[in-house]
Design a protein around this motif. Structure first.
Motif, PDB file in Angstrom:
ATOM      1  N   ASP A 299       3.067   5.847  -2.874  1.00  0.00           N
ATOM      2  CA  ASP A 299       4.238   6.579  -3.376  1.00  0.00           C
ATOM      3  C   ASP A 299       4.176   6.721  -4.891  1.00  0.00           C
ATOM      4  OD1 ASP A 299       5.199   6.808  -0.806  1.00  0.00           O
ATOM      5  OD2 ASP A 299       6.665   5.166  -0.998  1.00  0.00           O
ATOM      6  N   LYS A 300       3.759   5.628  -5.575  1.00  0.00           N
ATOM      7  CA  LYS A 300       3.643   5.694  -7.042  1.00  0.00           C
ATOM      8  C   LYS A 300       2.539   6.663  -7.442  1.00  0.00           C
ATOM      9  CE  LYS A 300       2.980   2.788 -11.121  1.00  0.00           C
ATOM     10  NZ  LYS A 300       2.172   3.731 -11.799  1.00  0.00           N
ATOM     11  N   ARG A 301       1.422   6.587  -6.728  1.00  0.00           N
ATOM     12  CA  ARG A 301       0.305   7.483  -7.030  1.00  0.00           C
ATOM     13  C   ARG A 301       0.716   8.943  -6.803  1.00  0.00           C
ATOM     14  NH1 ARG A 301      -5.416   6.072  -4.563  1.00  0.00           N
ATOM     15  NH2 ARG A 301      -5.893   5.180  -6.591  1.00  0.00           N
ATOM     16  N   GLU A 302       1.455   9.180  -5.732  1.00  0.00           N
ATOM     17  CA  GLU A 302       1.924  10.534  -5.439  1.00  0.00           C
ATOM     18  C   GLU A 302       2.870  11.024  -6.531  1.00  0.00           C
ATOM     19  OE1 GLU A 302       4.502  12.827  -2.001  1.00  0.00           O
ATOM     20  OE2 GLU A 302       3.369  11.034  -1.451  1.00  0.00           O
ATOM     21  N   ALA A 303       3.747  10.128  -6.994  1.00  0.00           N
ATOM     22  CA  ALA A 303       4.662  10.497  -8.081  1.00  0.00           C
ATOM     23  C   ALA A 303       3.881  10.788  -9.359  1.00  0.00           C
ATOM     24  CB  ALA A 303       5.676   9.384  -8.316  1.00  0.00           C
ATOM     25  N   ASP A 304       2.846   9.973  -9.646  1.00  0.00           N
ATOM     26  CA  ASP A 304       2.017  10.204 -10.831  1.00  0.00           C
ATOM     27  C   ASP A 304       1.278  11.532 -10.732  1.00  0.00           C
ATOM     28  OD1 ASP A 304       2.836   7.781 -11.844  1.00  0.00           O
ATOM     29  OD2 ASP A 304       0.990   6.700 -11.302  1.00  0.00           O
TER      30      ASP A 304
ATOM     31  N   ARG B 243       0.842  -1.215   0.000  1.00  0.00           N
ATOM     32  CA  ARG B 243       0.000   0.000   0.000  1.00  0.00           C
ATOM     33  C   ARG B 243       0.870   1.256   0.000  1.00  0.00           C
ATOM     34  NH1 ARG B 243      -4.603   2.280  -1.526  1.00  0.00           N
ATOM     35  NH2 ARG B 243      -5.322   3.793  -0.030  1.00  0.00           N
ATOM     36  N   SER B 244       1.924   1.223   0.782  1.00  0.00           N
ATOM     37  CA  SER B 244       2.839   2.369   0.827  1.00  0.00           C
ATOM     38  C   SER B 244       3.493   2.600  -0.535  1.00  0.00           C
ATOM     39  CB  SER B 244       3.906   2.126   1.891  1.00  0.00           C
ATOM     40  OG  SER B 244       4.842   3.164   1.899  1.00  0.00           O
ATOM     41  N   GLU B 245       3.899   1.505  -1.186  1.00  0.00           N
ATOM     42  CA  GLU B 245       4.486   1.631  -2.522  1.00  0.00           C
ATOM     43  C   GLU B 245       3.468   2.180  -3.513  1.00  0.00           C
ATOM     44  OE1 GLU B 245       6.094  -2.143  -3.669  1.00  0.00           O
ATOM     45  OE2 GLU B 245       7.540  -2.163  -2.002  1.00  0.00           O
ATOM     46  N   GLU B 246       2.223   1.700  -3.424  1.00  0.00           N
ATOM     47  CA  GLU B 246       1.168   2.196  -4.316  1.00  0.00           C
ATOM     48  C   GLU B 246       0.927   3.685  -4.092  1.00  0.00           C
ATOM     49  OE1 GLU B 246      -2.274  -0.178  -3.572  1.00  0.00           O
ATOM     50  OE2 GLU B 246      -1.504  -1.918  -4.678  1.00  0.00           O
TER      51      GLU B 246
END
Length: 188
Positions: free
Chosen positions: A63-68, A58-61
């Motif tokens: 982080d990816k969503r935040e980067a997107d 969830r944390s990785e998701e």
């Protein structure tokens, strides 16, 4: 003690003073006394491990969503800047166009005034003034004089003015009028 070691009974509490007499430290960790306790502990540990793994995923998701989202915001900012630049360019083109229209309107007002002045003069004096003007100005004046005469239902003085001009100058102006150039530079 052997049964304690095998996990059948818990004798460590009772034998702790004996261990201390020999200078040994009794084991304080609890060992499951039965296979069912062992399974429960393994299940709890597995559940915790799965939860931690799910939190990591969830944390990785996130982080990816935040980067997107950050990339999308950067892209939106770039598009907004491009639109702002296009808007400024459009406003500049409109301003230039409006200035050209004003110049043209102002020129046409001036041509109208010159035609009125020349029409009110003696034709010989009007021709002397016309001969000192540029060819394009003369063409615009003659055309405007023809329009005004047509609108008022009278005879145009343009032809008479041309007859009073020098023959070569009158021929050059008529040639340019026949070709209907937008300006003198287009004809040359």
């Amino acid at each position: 003690m052997w049964f304690d070691y095998l996990g059948i009974i818990q004798a460590k509490k009772w034998f702790a003073p004996v261990y201390r007499l020999f200078g040994l430290q009794p084991q304080t960790t609890s060992v499951p006394s039965s296979p069912s306790n062992l399974e429960e502990e393994d299940l709890d540990n597995a559940r915790w491990a799965k939860r931690l793994e799910a939190l990591d995923v969830r944390s990785e998701e996130l982080d990816k969503r935040e980067a997107d989202i950050a990339a999308g915001e950067e892209n939106n900012a770039q598009i907004a800047q491009e639109l702002e630049d296009q808007k400024k360019a459009q406003e500049e083109r409109e301003k230039t166009f409006n200035n050209e229209v004003k110049k043209y309107d102002s020129r046409m007002v001036n041509i109208e005034q010159i035609v009125e002045n020349l029409t009110g003069m003696q034709p010989k004096n009007a021709v002397e003034i016309l001969q000192e003007m540029d060819d394009q100005d003369i063409i615009d004046i003659l055309r405007k004089a023809d329009e005004n005469a047509k609108a008022s239902g009278t005879q145009s003085l343009g032809a008479y003015w041309l007859s009073l001009m020098k023959a070569d100058r009158a021929a050059e102006i008529q040639r340019k009028m026949a070709n209907k150039p937008l300006s003198i530079d287009d004809d040359e």
